[in-house]
Write an enzyme that holds these catalytic residues in place. Structure first.
Site, PDB file in Angstrom:
ATOM      1  N   GLU A  90       0.812  -1.214   0.000  1.00 51.42           N
ATOM      2  CA  GLU A  90       0.000   0.000   0.000  1.00 51.42           C
ATOM      3  C   GLU A  90       0.848   1.267   0.000  1.00 51.42           C
ATOM      4  O   GLU A  90       0.520   2.242  -0.684  1.00 51.42           O
ATOM      5  CB  GLU A  90      -0.922   0.004   1.218  1.00 51.42           C
ATOM      6  CG  GLU A  90      -1.811   1.223   1.297  1.00 51.42           C
ATOM      7  CD  GLU A  90      -2.691   1.207   2.533  1.00 51.42           C
ATOM      8  OE1 GLU A  90      -3.208   2.272   2.890  1.00 51.42           O
ATOM      9  OE2 GLU A  90      -2.844   0.131   3.137  1.00 51.42           O
ATOM     10  N   ASP A  91       1.942   1.265   0.757  1.00 52.06           N
ATOM     11  CA  ASP A  91       2.673   2.514   1.013  1.00 52.06           C
ATOM     12  C   ASP A  91       4.010   2.630   0.302  1.00 52.06           C
ATOM     13  O   ASP A  91       4.701   3.637   0.462  1.00 52.06           O
ATOM     14  CB  ASP A  91       2.906   2.674   2.525  1.00 52.06           C
ATOM     15  CG  ASP A  91       1.608   2.873   3.287  1.00 52.06           C
ATOM     16  OD1 ASP A  91       0.616   3.267   2.646  1.00 52.06           O
ATOM     17  OD2 ASP A  91       1.574   2.628   4.497  1.00 52.06           O
TER      18      ASP A  91
END
Length: 704
Positions: free
Chosen positions: A43-44
């Site tokens: 996600e990051d």
């Protein structure tokens, strides 16, 4: 995560390290702990799932993908995003229950560091934690996570009450601990005397949110809540649990009705223990819990005890087919039934809480239900078809009404009949989301399918069977549905089935659509012999005007002339339109093409017009009135749900009228203001997702 920092300013890597530590403490194996370290990587960061699999294997990739939020996808609202996150999470849980364990550890550490976020975001996360994640931890039996998640949510949602109870508990702590120590020492001596070996006898304070809930539930002050702490006795065997219970009841006077045997009748999350409340030496109620060491591990670690204490850290997968996860299978079923995001979220919130009532089938199987559940709730818990064909019920051998609340220990037998069907009245007394959703779905499905079948038969009798199926899938048939103000062919057939549109009107629209789609007219060639009179085609429709970008009028073709929007069909930008020269002083009336009132107009009064795309592209805030009618299952709050969907789309409601009939569906007529056809389509799609909505159509008025 190099270079990334949390809201607190500390390096971001502190978070995944803490999550991995929580999973290690639960007894997780290497794949689970690796997923804790890596749960935010996809996600990051720029790392892909394929790279994760290459470095750590498919098991770790699967776990990480299961907990990854859908932050890279676009949704129409926060509610829809949240619902889609949970849908994806529950699907991943169905494959491997460890996904939610990683998610719970992630949420717990985020809650521990929540003070660094803005107040509004803190409250939103705390509310989601209390409504979804703490009940999930409870469902999985992970008591140590559940209690802390509840207390931390309590801290941010009701901060004043939290501080007040925290101070009250701290003030009384020394006196309470002294009293509990004396009682524990007395119990140890008695257990030693009669040779019952024990692992632990100690006092256990209740968590703050538990005390607050009891105060709210019983409407009492803190000084009136006596069991803010409990004595816990841990022994070796089930037999020793019951022997220890006899000792407790011999030493202290038990309070009638306050004994619960969760060993013989475990909770749905596998929790087992004996609970009794007695009068202590100080004259106050005291709760005593008695369990084995294995039961204690399950109470603390829940499903994680499967790894920590049974298989020495092995992370063998558990999925939704396991008998312990019937509640998870139910959540997955609701994903198929409930398309509307808000309804789905409300159902999972209701469905995650433990059942308070335990009843039995005639074969002796235990069925947990919510407090206040009825035989209909029981029937749908057994099987959907049992509920759909429920005709009566016996409780402990006696016939009862279907709205009778069930009590602990009831033996329930459902009487079914082949011709029985759900009643709308059942929605007034069922309490479980599963039963409520199944009744709605049955009624919505059967009601609609019956009407579609009737409409098909009517149309097929006129047009003949030859080529009929191809016709239903053709472009002219879809165009016919839209010209009759329906979004799909099935919607048109259903309306034809229950008499909302006439067969003659449908055939007239079909002839128009066939002529407009000359290349597709061959679809009907084979039908000509069976119904030649129905395929007579109308004259070619008027061609639209070419675009004139320089014009500032919303309608091209009427520049400098007086015109108005027809009130009978209320056209909106994006729809084909036609102008009609009126006999009055109102100039040109703008109608939707296919409007019934235009059929009566002679060709010399028709004016070719179209919407000006240049005006629409400039984003002018002009709206147009549209009247719609919604057929719904009659229940309290259905109008509010529909209006909230309109509000989500920034649509103004000019008027609303509800028509209800006893034990029948209700009709809701709404006048709304719409910007364009695309907004109308989106709105119709969102309203049709509501489980109580049976049919939705746009109203037209035929003028004499």
């Amino acid at each position: 995560h190099a270079g990334q920092r949390r809201a607190s300013g500390e390096p971001y890597i502190m978070h995944p390290v803490a999550v991995a530590g929580l999973l290690r403490d639960l007894g997780g194996g290497s794949a689970l702990i690796a997923a804790g370290f890596l749960h935010d990587v996809v996600e990051d960061t720029e790392v892909t799932p394929e790279e994760l699999e290459q470095r750590f294997g498919p098991e770790v990739r699967s776990l990480v993908e299961g907990v990854t939020k859908l932050s890279k996808f676009n949704f129409s609202s926060k509610t829809e995003r949240q619902a889609e996150n949970f849908r994806r999470m529950f699907l991943a849980m169905a494959q491997d229950i460890r996904v939610i364990v990683v998610k719970l550890a992630d949420r717990l550490h985020n809650m521990r560091t929540l003070e660094h976020l803005a107040d509004e975001k803190r409250r939103r996360i705390a509310l989601e934690t209390r409504e979804i994640f703490a009940p999930l931890a409870n469902r999985l039996g992970i008591g140590r996570f559940k209690w802390e998640l509840e207390d931390l949510s309590f801290k941010y949602l009701e901060s004043e009450s939290y501080r007040e109870i925290q101070e009250l508990v701290a003030d009384k702590r020394i006196d309470r601990e002294t009293q509990l120590t004396d009682i524990a020492d007395s119990l140890k001596q008695r257990l030693d005397q009669i040779s019952i070996p024990f692992t632990e006898v100690s006092g256990r304070p209740k968590h703050l949110y538990g005390i607050y809930q009891k105060m709210q539930r019983q409407q009492k002050g803190y000084s009136q809540i006596y069991d803010v702490a409990a004595i816990r006795i841990i022994v070796n065997t089930n037999d020793e649990c019951y022997r220890a219970l006899a000792v407790v009841h011999d030493m202290f006077r038990p309070i009638p009705g306050r004994f619960k045997d969760y060993i013989g009748l475990p909770k749905p999350n596998r929790y087992q223990s004996l609970h009794t409340v007695v009068i202590s030496n100080a004259g106050r109620p005291l709760e005593v819990q008695i369990r084995t060491l294995e039961m204690h591990h399950i109470a603390e670690y829940g499903i994680a005890a499967h790894w920590k204490y049974k298989e020495a850290g092995s992370n063998s997968q558990l999925n939704a087919t396991d008998e312990k996860f019937t509640w998870l299978r139910q959540l997955l079923d609701w994903q198929n039934d409930l398309k509307d995001a808000q309804e789905y979220l409300e159902s999972i919130k209701d469905g995650l809480f433990d059942g308070d009532v335990y009843v039995f089938t005639p074969q002796g199987d235990v069925v947990p239900l919510s407090r206040g559940a009825t035989p209909v709730d029981f029937a749908y818990r057994i099987h959907t078809e049992v509920g759909n064909h429920c005709a009566g019920a016996r409780v402990d051998g006696r016939m009862v009404t279907l709205d009778t609340p069930l009590k602990n220990g009831d033996i329930v037998e459902i009487i079914t009949q082949k011709n029985s069907r759900p009643s709308l009245d059942w929605l007034n007394f069922v309490v479980t989301p599963g039963a409520r959703n199944r009744i709605r779905q049955w009624y919505k499905r059967s009601h609609r399918e019956e009407n579609i079948a009737r409409g098909r038969d009517m149309l097929e009798r006129e047009l003949g069977k030859n080529g009929f199926e191809a016709l239903l899938k053709s472009v002219p048939m879809q165009a016919t549905a839209e010209r009759c103000n329906y979004h799909s062919v099935d919607d048109l057939l259903a309306a034809l089935g229950y008499g909302e549109v006439t067969l003659n009107m449908t055939l007239n629209r079909l002839r128009e659509a066939v002529k407009a789609q000359q290349p597709l007219a061959k679809v009907l060639d084979s039908m000509a012999s069976s119904a030649p009179h129905e395929l007579a085609l109308l004259p070619t429709p008027i061609k639209p005007l070419p675009v004139q970008p320089s014009s500032k009028s919303p309608i091209l073709g009427v520049e400098g002339l007086l015109y108005h929007m027809a009130g009978c069909c209320t056209p909106v930008p994006g729809e084909p339109i036609i102008g009609v020269v009126t006999r009055s002083s109102r100039g040109i009336s703008i109608h939707r093409q296919g409007c019934p009132n235009v059929e009566k107009v002679s060709g010399d009064r028709l004016v070719p017009v179209r919407w000006n795309p240049t005006e629409q592209e400039q984003g002018r805030p002009q709206t147009y009135p549209v009247d719609i009618q919604i057929e719904v299952i009659d229940r309290v709050g259905v109008l509010k749900d529909i209006l909230s969907r309109l509000t989500d789309n920034n649509i103004n409601v000019r008027n609303a009228q509800v028509k209800t009939y006893p034990d029948q569906t209700a009709l809701i007529d709404l006048g709304i203001d719409i910007r364009d056809h695309d907004q109308l389509e989106r709105t119709f799609a969102q309203i049709k997702k509501l489980s109580d909505v049976l049919n939705l159509r746009r109203l037209s008025q035929v003028e004499d």
